[in-house]
Enzyme design. Sequence first.
Site, short mmCIF file in Angstrom:
data_model
loop_
_atom_site.label_atom_id
_atom_site.label_comp_id
_atom_site.label_asym_id
_atom_site.label_seq_id
_atom_site.Cartn_x
_atom_site.Cartn_y
_atom_site.Cartn_z
N GLU A 48 -1.71 7.42 1.40
CA GLU A 48 -3.06 7.57 0.86
C GLU A 48 -3.78 6.23 0.77
O GLU A 48 -4.44 5.91 -0.19
CB GLU A 48 -3.03 8.31 -0.49
CG GLU A 48 -2.52 9.74 -0.28
CD GLU A 48 -2.86 10.71 -1.38
OE1 GLU A 48 -3.84 10.45 -2.11
OE2 GLU A 48 -2.15 11.72 -1.49
C1 LIG Z 1 6.00 10.01 4.00
C2 LIG Z 1 4.60 9.95 4.45
C3 LIG Z 1 3.73 10.99 4.18
C4 LIG Z 1 2.42 10.96 4.63
N1 LIG Z 1 1.61 12.03 4.38
C5 LIG Z 1 0.37 12.05 4.97
C6 LIG Z 1 -0.45 13.20 4.84
O1 LIG Z 1 -0.09 14.19 4.21
N2 LIG Z 1 -1.65 13.21 5.46
C7 LIG Z 1 -2.09 12.16 6.17
O2 LIG Z 1 -3.17 12.21 6.72
N3 LIG Z 1 -1.33 11.05 6.28
C8 LIG Z 1 -0.11 10.97 5.70
N4 LIG Z 1 0.68 9.86 5.85
C9 LIG Z 1 0.14 8.69 6.57
C10 LIG Z 1 -0.20 7.52 5.67
O3 LIG Z 1 -1.34 7.79 4.89
C11 LIG Z 1 -0.33 6.28 6.54
O4 LIG Z 1 0.99 5.92 6.88
C12 LIG Z 1 -1.03 5.14 5.89
O5 LIG Z 1 -2.38 5.43 5.74
C13 LIG Z 1 -0.86 3.84 6.63
O6 LIG Z 1 -1.03 3.97 8.00
P1 LIG Z 1 0.03 3.37 9.05
O7 LIG Z 1 1.34 3.85 8.60
O8 LIG Z 1 -0.40 3.77 10.38
O9 LIG Z 1 -0.04 1.85 8.86
P2 LIG Z 1 -0.97 0.80 9.58
O10 LIG Z 1 -2.38 1.18 9.34
O11 LIG Z 1 -0.53 0.65 10.97
O12 LIG Z 1 -0.67 -0.49 8.77
C14 LIG Z 1 0.44 -1.36 9.02
C15 LIG Z 1 0.35 -2.52 8.04
O13 LIG Z 1 -0.87 -3.25 8.29
C16 LIG Z 1 -1.62 -3.34 7.13
N5 LIG Z 1 -3.03 -3.29 7.44
C17 LIG Z 1 -3.67 -2.41 8.26
N6 LIG Z 1 -4.98 -2.65 8.28
C18 LIG Z 1 -5.19 -3.71 7.48
C19 LIG Z 1 -6.33 -4.44 7.07
N7 LIG Z 1 -7.55 -4.08 7.50
N8 LIG Z 1 -6.17 -5.47 6.22
C20 LIG Z 1 -4.95 -5.80 5.76
N9 LIG Z 1 -3.83 -5.15 6.09
C21 LIG Z 1 -3.97 -4.13 6.96
C22 LIG Z 1 -1.18 -2.17 6.30
O14 LIG Z 1 -1.43 -2.39 4.91
C23 LIG Z 1 0.27 -2.12 6.61
O15 LIG Z 1 0.97 -3.04 5.81
C24 LIG Z 1 1.97 9.86 5.37
C25 LIG Z 1 2.82 8.81 5.63
C26 LIG Z 1 4.13 8.84 5.21
C27 LIG Z 1 5.03 7.70 5.54
#
Ligand SMILES: Cc1cc2nc3c(=O)[nH]c(=O)nc-3n(C[C@H](O)[C@H](O)[C@H](O)COP(=O)(O)OP(=O)(O)OC[C@H]3O[C@@H](n4cnc5c(N)ncnc54)[C@H](O)[C@@H]3O)c2cc1C
Lengths: 261, 390, 397
Positions: free
Chosen positions: B367
Amino acid sequence: MRIVVAVKQVPDTAEVRIDEERGTLVREGVPSILNPFDEYALEEAMRWRDELGGTVTVMTMGPPQAEAVLREAVSMGADEAILLSDRAFAGADTWATSHTLAKAVEKMGDIDIVMTGKQAIDGDTAQTGPSIAASLDWPQITFVGFVRELNQESIVAERYVEGGCEVIRASLPVVITVLKDANTPRLPSLRGKMKSRKIEIPVWGREYLALPEHEVGLDGSPTRVVKITTPEIISNGEIHHGEPEKLAALLVDSLLGTEVH
Amino acid sequence: MNYYLSEELIDLKELCAKIAEKYILPVRAELDEENRFPREIIEVMAESDLNSIYIPEEYGGFAEMFGGGSMALTVATEELSKACAGVAVSYAANALGAMPILISGSEEQKKKYLPDLASGKKLAAFALTESEAGSDAGGVKTKAVKDGDTYILNGTKQWITNGGEAQVYTVIAQTDPSRGTRGLSAFIVEEGTPGFSYGKKEDKMGIRASSTMELIFEDCRVPAENLIAREGHGFLVAMKTLNKSRPGVAAQAVGIAQGALDEAAEYASERVQFGQRIDSFQGIQFMLADMATQVEAARALVYSTARMIDAGERKYDKESAMAKVFASDVAMKVTTDAVQILGGYGYMKEYPVEKMMRDAKITQIYEGTNQIQRSVIASALIKETAARGK
Amino acid sequence: MASIEVRKETCVGCGECVPACPFGAITMDDSLAVISDECTLCGACESSCSYGAIIIRTGETVETGIDQYSGILVLAEQRDGTIDHSTLELLGEARRLAEADDSSVSVVLLTEEAGDWPAELISYGADTVYLAEDAQLKHFRTEPFSKITEKLINEKKPAVVLAAATTTGRDLMPRIAKNLNTGLTADCTELSIDPESGGLLQTRPAFGGNILATIVCSDTRPQMATVRPRVMKAMDRDENRDGVIEKIELSSNDLVSRTEVLEFNSLDEGSVDITEAEVIVSGGRGMKSPENFALLQELANLLDGTIGASRAAIDAGWVSYPHQVGQTGKTVQPKIYIACGISGAVQHRVGMQSADIILAVNKDETAPIFEFCDVGFVGDLFEIIPLVIKEIKKRRK
Ligand SMILES: Cc1cc2nc3c(=O)[nH]c(=O)nc-3n(C[C@H](O)[C@H](O)[C@H](O)COP(=O)(O)OP(=O)(O)OC[C@H]3O[C@@H](n4cnc5c(N)ncnc54)[C@H](O)[C@@H]3O)c2cc1C
Ligand SMILES: Cc1cc2nc3c(=O)[nH]c(=O)nc-3n(C[C@H](O)[C@H](O)[C@H](O)COP(=O)(O)OP(=O)(O)OC[C@H]3O[C@@H](n4cnc5c(N)ncnc54)[C@H](O)[C@@H]3O)c2cc1C
Ligand SMILES: Cc1cc2nc3c(=O)[nH]c(=O)nc-3n(C[C@H](O)[C@H](O)[C@H](O)COP(=O)(O)OP(=O)(O)OC[C@H]3O[C@@H](n4cnc5c(N)ncnc54)[C@H](O)[C@@H]3O)c2cc1C
Ligand code: SF4
Ligand code: SF4
């Protein structure tokens, strides 16, 4: 199907501690709860109501604050509640308790089944259920571990006894006392909680039930408690050494000091 | 701390505690071990009306009774998370999935979907994330193309909580790729719609009782009336949804942290080393004191935010981000310290704290990651400062 | 209407009555005991006041000719033509009580076919055996059994009626007592005759075993009690005892019942839930082998208990997991926990420390279990436990 469940408010005896110095019961801070066994009776009643239609009425005889357990029962799904409360009811033993409860059942009229818990965790007698049956002159099935069948005419239930289980059929109306094995009681629902906050609970007293004074409360009770003591407590951390024979005898002695002989 | 919860909230809290004690605690290790969705527990919660606490009365819920629903959801989620965050998130994800309909749905959509969600007859899920679209929602590739009175969806959503278990999905898709986030739209997709299938179930580090799955859309036709709000409003719907649900994640974090603190304090009162209870060592005492203080501070912030939302405040993105960041960081710290207090035992699966530590981690990620939340807070701060300067 | 009163002039403010009240209804106010609405008129405080300051008044009681009643009647319990041991225990206890006022002991046996049992009941202490035999009395059924017994009681007028606190006794006795308008005390563990009134003092545990209550039934007869099995002692069998066997005339009405027994299924043992057990005999690594658990099983059977184990014993595969007590097993709260060859590691302790009484047998004097058990026995369990079993059997005789 109209089912009445008798429930009792009891002190949570699991929380009762003994003041080891004075050898007395410490009741301070011990919460009053719905007798745990009664939850199973209530669940059984509600299950059959859900299946066959009808109503579940909970009743308790007790002081005004016993109303709390009725509200709890309503929050779990009971339809109606009746409080039997009157200063004159105080001091009732199981004769007077069952007599009063039976009168209330008669007053309600057209009841098919009365269910009670196996026993109350304070008085611990398990006598109220069968005594209600006697007062009403209804058949009874005690220690029911499972209700197999129920319809407007009869009930088939498993009665758990020493070493086995009897399958018994009884005609309705009937009194049954329910064991923990019978079911898993449901939790209260928020809908039920809301209803329980609003529901009006009528209070029936001695005069309303047209019971004479000598049939209720202490006056109507053939038994009386004359003394209460706490069982001897074996002192903490006695360690015995010696011959095996002596140790075995001492071990058996310490078993005899308890109520499980 | 006494938060002077209303009678209704106290009832709710007690009910959740009962569910936790009777149904969750006995199986939480097993659910974790087996990666198993707690269907029976979810049913019990539904029977107890827990799914209705954030839904208005006219759609079969109790939100008004609790003064809005945010505080109720917070209290319930926290209490359940104390026992198992995996179960708690499976519960809370329903609220997340229902939120787009609650916030921006039409009257017809509300009437059609909310009653079944309130009764728990149906479960919900919210689907935004894709392989290329995590923190950056603008990367959403799933397309929705209008064709007569339907939209045709194509694409794959990933890591969707309650995926495969829910019957109602709110899905964010592109209706106009040329406009980036302004080209996103939100749809309601029901289980069983032709062209909608599930991909693989993830094997996770923590919250293993919850189901996290891929959703696959292949020429999936969705009736046009399932569009939430208007075309191009998808991003807004998603942001509003997440803003409102974020205190829920924060509540999970508070619950996990409290659970770990309770375990650690109890263990410390029993474990004897050097001939004394380890809670007689100042080193342990100070750790426990810090943990307790942090948990209370997190709770205070989360409750204040939820109460603010219930009070009708319209702008709370900063506060809800703060609550989520702070509480989830506290959860991570407190669970790590709890493992430390239990020593080697804490590292063993027989004790619940290692699971709590694994569970805590996700609250910093989903989230909106904590980095993203910090940028939200910072940009709000910058705006406020600028406004003051005028 | 009954009421309770503290006589202001008599109360010295000693406070003795306060802890006597199981309902917390008495408080001290300026050197005077004050009784609140919490009072259930249970009567426990009356005797606790050495100054006679607490008085419970009842309405008028009609003495219903209680001196017409004498002797003790025991209800025999049989299943499949065999008398339950509890009946012999009751006869033994009845004999002991009868000595106090030189009265007689009778027993009522309702069965399909009595065989040698009437004579046997006499050998175990009965002066009179009231016997009814009928095919319809094969299985216990509440209504015929209560009707026949009530008629007998009305005719013979025993002062005391005893039955075992089994599922049969606890089903039957309340019904009889209610119909006869007399009192019934449940599940007694001690009976004696009050030397002053000649009444029966009935002592029983209540409040989940936290207290012992002594109960009397002073104004009505008979005085009825169910008695916990295995508490009283049967007397030695004496073939030379004299007694009479009296047949009970049955009318067809006596046998009418609104319940019928459809089937009886024996329950296989072993599926016990240790969290429900009142007695747990638990073994650890010190048991050395799975076979040795038979020893503990035997002791458990004698005490109506079940088997528990430490993780060491479970991991070794000696006992199945549902029996594990402790952190990763079950938390148990029996009345008695007997730990044999268990060291008392904290993970074990958390699962059993709330047992009412913990007994421990261990050969290592420094085992941690000795730091928190109630009574410890330092020695070899393989020597001690067999002797314990022998001793219990001996004392039960
Ligand atoms: C168990 C689980 C359940 C989930 N459930 C849902 C769900 O029900 N519905 C749904 O839609 N999604 C869901 N998700 C997705 C979740 O919301 C995303 O994993 C999350 O938003 C982060 O995206 P990412 O994993 O692609 O990370 P990325 O966006 O790839 O980020 C990787 C790293 O880079 C950092 N980063 C990225 N952009 C920036 C920036 N601009 N400035 C500084 N740092 C940055 C992040 O903080 C992180 O540390 C779920 C994920 C998990 C693991
Ligand atoms: C220490 C102590 C010892 C006692 N010993 C005896 C005794 O030996 N003989 C005796 O006759 N009385 C005895 N009493 C009195 C007895 O506790 C009361 O009569 C009580 O009202 C009912 O008995 P119980 O608590 O044993 O309930 P039980 O008979 O064990 O209860 C069985 C079921 O009956 C129903 N029930 C019981 N009480 C009520 C109620 N008030 N309202 C609604 N439903 C109810 C519930 O469903 C319950 O599960 C004793 C009381 C005390 C405090
Ligand atoms: C994460 C974790 C969880 C755990 N959970 C549990 C749990 O749920 N339950 C549990 O029980 N344990 C648990 N343990 C294990 C626990 O730490 C102990 O290892 C275990 O309880 C030891 O079992 P024991 O007492 O039978 O064996 P030991 O500690 O080996 O003790 C055997 C004892 O038997 C005595 N003995 C030997 N022979 C005789 C004889 N002939 N007569 C008399 N005494 C004799 C010895 O003096 C000794 O004291 C857990 C451990 C961990 C790390
Ligand atoms: S025991 Fe008797 S004298 Fe003492 S305080 Fe109580 S009532 Fe008064
Ligand atoms: S009669 Fe019983 S309840 Fe009342 S004050 Fe005395 S001890 Fe307490």
